[in-house]
Scaffold this motif. Structure first.
Motif, PDB file in Angstrom:
ATOM      1  N   TRP A 132       7.288   3.139   4.965  1.00  0.00           N
ATOM      2  CA  TRP A 132       6.852   1.607   4.594  1.00  0.00           C
ATOM      3  C   TRP A 132       6.982   0.688   5.800  1.00  0.00           C
TER       4      TRP A 132
ATOM      5  N   GLY B  68       0.187   3.071  -3.237  1.00  0.00           N
ATOM      6  CA  GLY B  68      -0.355   4.345  -2.743  1.00  0.00           C
ATOM      7  C   GLY B  68       0.347   5.606  -3.179  1.00  0.00           C
TER       8      GLY B  68
ATOM      9  N   PHE C  58      -6.134   5.292  -5.622  1.00  0.00           N
ATOM     10  CA  PHE C  58      -5.764   4.299  -4.813  1.00  0.00           C
ATOM     11  C   PHE C  58      -7.032   3.485  -4.477  1.00  0.00           C
TER      12      PHE C  58
ATOM     13  N   MET D 221      -6.051  -2.188   2.855  1.00  0.00           N
ATOM     14  CA  MET D 221      -5.484  -1.158   2.244  1.00  0.00           C
ATOM     15  C   MET D 221      -5.435   0.282   3.114  1.00  0.00           C
TER      16      MET D 221
ATOM     17  N   SER E 159       0.680  -1.272  -0.190  1.00  0.00           N
ATOM     18  CA  SER E 159      -0.148   0.044  -0.034  1.00  0.00           C
ATOM     19  C   SER E 159       1.015   1.255  -0.062  1.00  0.00           C
ATOM     20  N   VAL E 160       1.948   1.318   0.580  1.00  0.00           N
ATOM     21  CA  VAL E 160       2.592   2.690   0.668  1.00  0.00           C
ATOM     22  C   VAL E 160       3.405   2.997  -0.418  1.00  0.00           C
TER      23      VAL E 160
ATOM     24  N   LYS F 174      -1.802   2.114   3.945  1.00  0.00           N
ATOM     25  CA  LYS F 174      -1.404   3.095   3.169  1.00  0.00           C
ATOM     26  C   LYS F 174      -1.438   4.297   3.932  1.00  0.00           C
ATOM     27  N   ASN F 175      -2.175   4.727   4.955  1.00  0.00           N
ATOM     28  CA  ASN F 175      -2.496   5.840   5.726  1.00  0.00           C
ATOM     29  C   ASN F 175      -1.131   6.616   6.142  1.00  0.00           C
TER      30      ASN F 175
ATOM     31  N   SER G  55       4.259   1.045   8.347  1.00  0.00           N
ATOM     32  CA  SER G  55       3.014   0.345   7.553  1.00  0.00           C
ATOM     33  C   SER G  55       2.974  -0.934   7.709  1.00  0.00           C
TER      34      SER G  55
ATOM     35  N   SER H 129       4.260  10.704  -0.426  1.00  0.00           N
ATOM     36  CA  SER H 129       3.619  10.389  -1.788  1.00  0.00           C
ATOM     37  C   SER H 129       3.866  11.849  -2.557  1.00  0.00           C
TER      38      SER H 129
END
Length: 435
Positions: free
Chosen positions: A416, A342, A350, A376, A338-339, A380-381, A419, A387
């Motif tokens: 990451w 995303g 995403f 997800m 996700s990282v 991702k958050n 995450s 990003s």
């Protein structure tokens, strides 16, 4: 071919950003245009793509100019000086207390679910203290990113709303499922802040030699900087800033409009003369315009990626290469990647583009769509601060006074790793499952 060109464009851009080979403005303007031409698009079509990208970022570009200038003149006027002195006195040089305080401020600042508000509240308030105590600004960015990621799980946060809308599920119901996990993540953020403080302390933060202490004691503010201070206007500046923050939290007006008005009032009251106003604006214009120009250039990349068909083709290729035997682990795969995925796709793409595809693919292997969506969300958050498609990334870097490329190099891997750790916590708590 479309997917190949998309991946090639993405790799080249990320490589050049990470290696600091060219200005980000040049990278974002040239590489996507070349990629779009390679796909056979006309210049007119490319122009439409770019316009689409600009439509999503121009407000943030305006926000950069006026928010950076506003906090710049507040710093010139000395609004932060008593706050920093007070925090230093309270912390008594304790670096760990400072990093934990950063996390608490970021968590509270993100109660409204707006990432721009969080960085605008947290970074200008903490950066003077970080500089004074020799703390790395990249550490502050990482802590703020983790705090925003955890708080984004509230029912008015953008990511959870997107997942709930795709599933046609009540967002409050989804939040109730995640609430115990969110509580555990808040505790994890404080632990991360403590670890960051320990690491910074080992690097020498908060530690001064006798010579440095003597030098700080003897150092006097130069006449030019002293002339800019407005101690008699401290209460006015504090009240103006508090009113600004309240307006941001209550969404009284668009964020960029709030800062435009606050900047106009602040500079007029603190520096009423024309020459003073021009000097103050010019003093901060270079940094604010540089970041704004970078974001506007990034709109070229965003527009081409989203409107050229590259994104859809790239997603299809990613789904095609997943081995059949890995299908029943679709939610775990989604959380793990996700990282990085995303970071290069953006939130809307995403959740509205990739999530339905991965959800359907997972369902074919017996993995509920809800599990994929939760994975997800969890994965991702915390990565949104790393990003290059998130305007908040540029805003945060601009306020912290660091280059985006350097921030990505230092914090991408850490985000990451955090995450993945949160995904493990989610598994242990039963929020994510193994099928």
């Amino acid at each position: 071919m479309t997917a190949f060109i998309g991946f090639a464009m993405l790799f080249i851009i990320m490589y050049l950003l990470m290696r600091n080979k060219m200005m980000p403005i040049v990278i974002f303007v040239t590489i996507p245009v070349v990629a779009a031409l390679a796909l056979g698009n006309s210049f007119a079509e490319i122009g439409e793509m770019v316009n689409g990208g600009l439509g999503s970022v121009w407000k943030t570009a305006v926000l950069f100019i006026f928010s950076t200038s506003y906090f710049g003149i507040m710093n010139d006027a000395g609004m932060f000086d008593p706050i920093v002195d007070g925090l230093i006195k309270y912390a008594k040089g304790n670096v760990i207390l400072i990093t934990v305080a950063s996390a608490i401020v970021a968590v509270l600042g993100h109660l409204d679910g707006a990432t721009a508000t969080t960085v605008l509240v947290t970074i200008p308030a903490m950066m003077p203290l970080y500089k004074r105590m020799k703390l790395s600004p990249y550490t502050l960015l990482l802590i703020v990113g983790c705090s925003m990621g955890v708080m984004n799980l509230v029912p008015w946060g953008g990511p959870i709303v997107r997942v709930a809308s795709v599933m046609e599920m009540d967002v409050t119901e989804l939040w109730h499922m995640l609430l115990p996990f969110q509580g555990a993540c808040l505790a994890a953020v404080m632990v991360i802040a403590v670890i960051c403080g320990v690491i910074e302390k080992k690097k020498g933060a908060g530690q001064f030699s006798a010579e440095e202490i003597q030098e700080m004691a003897e150092t006097k503010m130069d006449d030019a900087a002293a002339a800019l201070k407005r101690p008699k206007l401290f209460l006015f500046n504090i009240m103006l800033t508090l009113i600004l923050i309240i307006c941001l939290c209550l969404s009284v007006m668009p964020t960029h409009v709030c800062f435009m008005i606050a900047f106009g009032i602040g500079i007029t009251v603190n520096y009423p003369g024309l020459k003073e106003q021009q000097a103050r604006f010019k003093a901060h214009a270079s940094e604010s315009l540089n970041m704004s120009a970078t974001l506007l250039a990034a709109a070229v990349f965003i527009g081409v990626m989203q409107n050229s068909g590259m994104l859809d083709a790239m997603v299809e290729v990613l789904l095609a290469v997943i081995p059949h035997a890995m299908g029943r682990y679709m939610n775990l795969i989604a959380g793990f990647v996700s990282v990085p995925v995303g970071a290069v796709l953006g939130a809307d793409t995403f959740y509205y583009g990739v999530f339905p595809l991965l959800g359907e693919a997972g369902a074919a292997f017996g993995v509920p769509q809800l599990d994929v969506g939760v994975a997800m969300l969890v994965g991702k958050n915390v990565g949104m601060i790393v990003s290059p498609l998130q305007p908040t990334t540029y805003l945060a870097c601009g306020l912290a006074g660091v280059e985006v490329a350097a921030h990505l190099r230092k914090n991408f891997g850490k985000a990451w790793l955090i995450s993945i750790a949160l995904c493990v916590i989610a598994l242990l708590m039963g929020v994510m499952h193994i099928y």
